[in-house]
Design a protein around this motif. Structure first.
Motif, PDB file in Angstrom:
ATOM      1  N   LEU A 254       0.929  -1.189   0.041  1.00 51.86           N
ATOM      2  CA  LEU A 254       0.115   0.081   0.014  1.00 51.86           C
ATOM      3  C   LEU A 254       0.746   1.266  -0.076  1.00 51.86           C
ATOM      4  O   LEU A 254       0.591   2.237  -0.841  1.00 51.86           O
ATOM      5  CB  LEU A 254      -1.098  -0.127   1.160  1.00 51.86           C
ATOM      6  CG  LEU A 254      -2.389  -0.003   0.895  1.00 51.86           C
ATOM      7  CD1 LEU A 254      -2.516  -1.590   0.565  1.00 51.86           C
ATOM      8  CD2 LEU A 254      -3.241   0.228   1.986  1.00 51.86           C
TER       9      LEU A 254
ATOM     10  N   ALA B 119      -5.995   7.391 -10.396  1.00 53.35           N
ATOM     11  CA  ALA B 119      -6.446   8.142  -8.965  1.00 53.35           C
ATOM     12  C   ALA B 119      -6.355   9.416  -9.038  1.00 53.35           C
ATOM     13  O   ALA B 119      -7.451  10.169  -8.357  1.00 53.35           O
ATOM     14  CB  ALA B 119      -5.280   7.696  -7.963  1.00 53.35           C
ATOM     15  N   ASP B 133      -8.395  12.703   0.916  1.00 52.34           N
ATOM     16  CA  ASP B 133      -8.029  11.395   0.969  1.00 52.34           C
ATOM     17  C   ASP B 133      -8.805  10.493  -0.096  1.00 52.34           C
ATOM     18  O   ASP B 133      -9.865   9.998   0.457  1.00 52.34           O
ATOM     19  CB  ASP B 133      -7.869  10.963   2.440  1.00 52.34           C
ATOM     20  CG  ASP B 133      -7.034  11.993   3.273  1.00 52.34           C
ATOM     21  OD1 ASP B 133      -6.149  12.338   2.777  1.00 52.34           O
ATOM     22  OD2 ASP B 133      -7.389  11.882   4.331  1.00 52.34           O
ATOM     23  N   VAL B 135      -8.607   6.956  -2.371  1.00 53.05           N
ATOM     24  CA  VAL B 135      -7.993   5.696  -3.019  1.00 53.05           C
ATOM     25  C   VAL B 135      -8.740   5.133  -4.070  1.00 53.05           C
ATOM     26  O   VAL B 135      -9.908   5.058  -4.271  1.00 53.05           O
ATOM     27  CB  VAL B 135      -7.900   4.476  -1.852  1.00 53.05           C
ATOM     28  CG1 VAL B 135      -7.331   3.333  -2.621  1.00 53.05           C
ATOM     29  CG2 VAL B 135      -7.116   4.994  -0.490  1.00 53.05           C
ATOM     30  N   GLY B 145      -3.550   0.484  -8.127  1.00 51.86           N
ATOM     31  CA  GLY B 145      -4.248   1.449  -7.437  1.00 51.86           C
ATOM     32  C   GLY B 145      -3.542   2.633  -7.503  1.00 51.86           C
ATOM     33  O   GLY B 145      -2.264   2.750  -7.853  1.00 51.86           O
ATOM     34  N   ILE B 147      -3.155   6.370  -4.740  1.00 47.85           N
ATOM     35  CA  ILE B 147      -3.451   6.733  -3.617  1.00 47.85           C
ATOM     36  C   ILE B 147      -3.194   8.355  -3.470  1.00 47.85           C
ATOM     37  O   ILE B 147      -2.131   8.892  -3.685  1.00 47.85           O
ATOM     38  CB  ILE B 147      -2.580   6.098  -2.201  1.00 47.85           C
ATOM     39  CG1 ILE B 147      -3.198   4.724  -2.109  1.00 47.85           C
ATOM     40  CG2 ILE B 147      -2.996   6.940  -0.947  1.00 47.85           C
ATOM     41  CD1 ILE B 147      -2.203   3.985  -1.194  1.00 47.85           C
ATOM     42  N   ALA B 162       0.781   1.648  -3.504  1.00 46.52           N
ATOM     43  CA  ALA B 162      -0.613   1.358  -3.825  1.00 46.52           C
ATOM     44  C   ALA B 162      -0.829   0.097  -4.900  1.00 46.52           C
ATOM     45  O   ALA B 162      -1.671   0.192  -5.949  1.00 46.52           O
ATOM     46  CB  ALA B 162      -1.284   2.690  -4.764  1.00 46.52           C
ATOM     47  N   LEU B 164      -2.275  -2.296  -4.736  1.00 45.30           N
ATOM     48  CA  LEU B 164      -3.602  -2.787  -3.774  1.00 45.30           C
ATOM     49  C   LEU B 164      -3.862  -4.320  -4.520  1.00 45.30           C
ATOM     50  O   LEU B 164      -4.333  -5.247  -3.473  1.00 45.30           O
ATOM     51  CB  LEU B 164      -4.831  -1.958  -4.101  1.00 45.30           C
ATOM     52  CG  LEU B 164      -4.562  -0.532  -3.971  1.00 45.30           C
ATOM     53  CD1 LEU B 164      -5.790   0.230  -4.066  1.00 45.30           C
ATOM     54  CD2 LEU B 164      -4.002  -0.393  -2.553  1.00 45.30           C
ATOM     55  N   LEU B 251      -7.353  -1.392   3.589  1.00 45.74           N
ATOM     56  CA  LEU B 251      -7.100  -0.037   3.418  1.00 45.74           C
ATOM     57  C   LEU B 251      -7.897   1.261   4.116  1.00 45.74           C
ATOM     58  O   LEU B 251      -7.242   2.244   4.294  1.00 45.74           O
ATOM     59  CB  LEU B 251      -6.943   0.193   1.869  1.00 45.74           C
ATOM     60  CG  LEU B 251      -8.154   0.112   1.042  1.00 45.74           C
ATOM     61  CD1 LEU B 251      -8.481   1.513   0.845  1.00 45.74           C
ATOM     62  CD2 LEU B 251      -7.573  -0.219  -0.593  1.00 45.74           C
ATOM     63  N   LEU B 255      -5.548   3.703   6.037  1.00 45.23           N
ATOM     64  CA  LEU B 255      -5.674   5.040   5.519  1.00 45.23           C
ATOM     65  C   LEU B 255      -6.515   5.938   5.676  1.00 45.23           C
ATOM     66  O   LEU B 255      -6.484   7.280   5.590  1.00 45.23           O
ATOM     67  CB  LEU B 255      -5.487   5.076   3.878  1.00 45.23           C
ATOM     68  CG  LEU B 255      -4.150   4.255   3.390  1.00 45.23           C
ATOM     69  CD1 LEU B 255      -4.202   4.183   1.829  1.00 45.23           C
ATOM     70  CD2 LEU B 255      -2.986   5.147   3.652  1.00 45.23           C
ATOM     71  N   PRO B 257      -9.419   6.717   4.132  1.00 44.94           N
ATOM     72  CA  PRO B 257      -9.757   7.429   3.146  1.00 44.94           C
ATOM     73  C   PRO B 257     -11.131   8.211   3.112  1.00 44.94           C
ATOM     74  O   PRO B 257     -12.150   7.411   4.137  1.00 44.94           O
ATOM     75  CB  PRO B 257      -9.657   6.907   2.083  1.00 44.94           C
ATOM     76  CG  PRO B 257      -9.955   5.407   2.235  1.00 44.94           C
ATOM     77  CD  PRO B 257      -9.685   5.344   3.978  1.00 44.94           C
ATOM     78  N   VAL B 260     -13.053   5.383  -1.560  1.00 47.56           N
ATOM     79  CA  VAL B 260     -12.556   4.390  -2.462  1.00 47.56           C
ATOM     80  C   VAL B 260     -13.205   4.156  -3.735  1.00 47.56           C
ATOM     81  O   VAL B 260     -14.552   4.019  -3.819  1.00 47.56           O
ATOM     82  CB  VAL B 260     -12.521   2.873  -1.743  1.00 47.56           C
ATOM     83  CG1 VAL B 260     -12.060   2.044  -2.509  1.00 47.56           C
ATOM     84  CG2 VAL B 260     -11.707   3.218  -0.353  1.00 47.56           C
TER      85      VAL B 260
END
Lengths: 317, 317
Positions: A254, B119, B133, B135, B145, B147, B162, B164, B251, B255, B257, B260
């Protein structure tokens, strides 16, 4: 950025004691104090006790910190400066710490999760800001963490980031205090280690072990036995290392950090499980992130107050 | 920060085609072009072909982008501007894209992983920078992914953040192309879905299914069958949703976020598995991060070139 000569003030609130540190920008501790937390008493009383201790410290030092930072275990709302949830400090939940402590100390106060502050100490003090992307994994009763990315603390959308202990390392596996199954802390946190030891003892009645016949088994007992070569105790650490290895694999994919630093009581036994962790990381075929990351135990297991004190110097208030 | 009126230039290199976009700061596409990638030919030739197409585009638009950004699938070293590893473009590995394309286009060029650029498109275009934030989880042949944290792209210490698709969602589980077992993409990537369908068909010979008797089963076939109520196809999506749910749980704990966002071909079938994902997220007891996060499919499945074009506007060169 802080001007040279400024002092940082950090307050780390544990379930029993609260540590207060007055530090220089380089992390040198000028003065320190310890007060009882008394989580059974109202939070307002705690704030008065902390403020009185800070005044004594600053009088003795003959200097004053411009800002302060409070570190608390639990889910912190850093914007409102409140503790949303804390199993150790239920009476303190919802109390407006930022507001109340700011007023009592006549200065700007930030409130953060204690593991986030430990991560800041790893980044700013132990690693001397030489690495931009640092993850701290705090290993105590449970497992927590803090994430510094690009030299900035990442707290997330609600301030709840870096709850590393609840990554699933074995979906459907061992029960966790959070209600889910297979969380990292159910294997590598204090209670996870204790559970694994008890289960192995029960499951392998034929194998002799120094852990047998004890009423209570603590991680320190499992560590002592493992260091003396006890096979069952060594198996407990190996399993913890495996769980930790999977968790660290996930966070490397990650975040691609420079360093993953293990902090806290259980991390003091890192020589018993870091071998297993490194073996797991070594198997990963993505060489750039896995060849780069360094996993190591922090030099100190007690970074909450220091990290908070150093972080208070980051405030521009 | 970009001055108003500046144009962004993005180049997204796929295994077959390379898309080039000239966009305004708000993401409006002024001009676009598509050239053959020809990954069997030397990378220097590819750079010449891209540069010629960019010149044509800019001549037609009567305007010029100040900087450019190249998106490539694979492990990118954004500092040196090279592709470290790319299963789709092995001939391009190690080629100094940043240097070569900068010279050919007479401007500053950045090189990034294509999922990171997707992203950025989610963050800057679809979400209009309203969430800090974000993802992005890109679902194609594999899973990748990107981020964005605090409004900044997080690329990590070696530019490999990332990834993922290689989070372990079932340690010891299904084999992944990367050599490990139990990776997210082994369940929710294109080839993971296909494998699950084949395994379910073989393991439940008594159950009739629209997928039976086909030579090749693609995700689009599994989606079509599931939409028609085929129980076996629905089971495949349920399993994919479960794997994705565990990955997203991890995640969110790391994180915290705001959003997502699922991007890419497989994400177009999100109605078939998002229910399962949300069911899993709902069970988590940490309400602050899980109550806050929004999981949704992106409006477009093709964000690489757009994200790269918008990201080129972030450069201060």
């Amino acid at each position: 950025m802080s001007a040279p000569g400024r002092l940082g003030l950090g307050v780390d609130t544990g379930g029993t004691f609260t540590k207060i540190l007055l530090v220089s920008k380089s992390g040198t501790v000028l003065r320190g104090a310890k007060v009882d937390t008394r989580p059974d008493r109202p939070a307002a009383e705690f704030v008065r006790r902390v403020a009185a201790a800070v005044k004594r410290l600053e009088r003795a030092a003959g200097r004053r910190a411009q800002n302060a930072c409070l570190a608390v275990a639990g889910d912190v709302d850093p914007v409102r400066g409140r503790l949303r949830r804390s199993p150790n400090l239920p009476m303190f939940e919802g109390f407006p710490f930022k507001e109340s402590l700011s007023r009592a100390l006549s200065r700007s106060v930030e409130v953060h999760n204690d593991a986030n502050m430990a991560a800041w100490a790893c980044y700013a003090m132990e690693l001397k800001r030489r690495c931009a992307d640092v993850v701290a994994l705090t290993m105590g009763t449970g497992i927590g963490g803090g994430i510094v990315l690009g030299g900035r603390l990442h707290t997330g959308a609600t301030g709840s980031a870096a709850e590393l202990g609840h990554m699933r390392v074995e979906p459907g596996g061992a029960p966790c205090r959070c209600g889910a199954a297979g969380c990292l802390e159910a294997y590598a946190g204090k209670y996870g280690l204790e559970r694994m030891a008890r289960e192995l003892l029960a499951g392998r009645p034929g194998i002799s072990s120094r852990l047998r016949g004890r009423g209570r088994i603590e991680p320190i007992d499992i560590a002592r036995a493992a260091r003396l070569g006890d096979p069952l105790a060594r198996e407990v650490w190996k399993r913890a290392g495996r769980a930790l290895g999977i968790g660290i694999v996930n966070l490397v994919y990650l975040l691609n950090p420079d360093v993953v630093m293990l902090v806290g009581g259980v991390a003091r036994s890192s020589e018993l499980f870091l071998g297993e962790v490194r073996k797991i990381l070594k198997k990963e075929t993505f060489r750039a992130p896995f060849g780069h990351v360094r996993v190591a135990a922090a030099r100190s297991s007690d970074y909450g107050a220091l990290g908070a004190a150093l972080y208070s110097l980051e405030s521009r208030a």
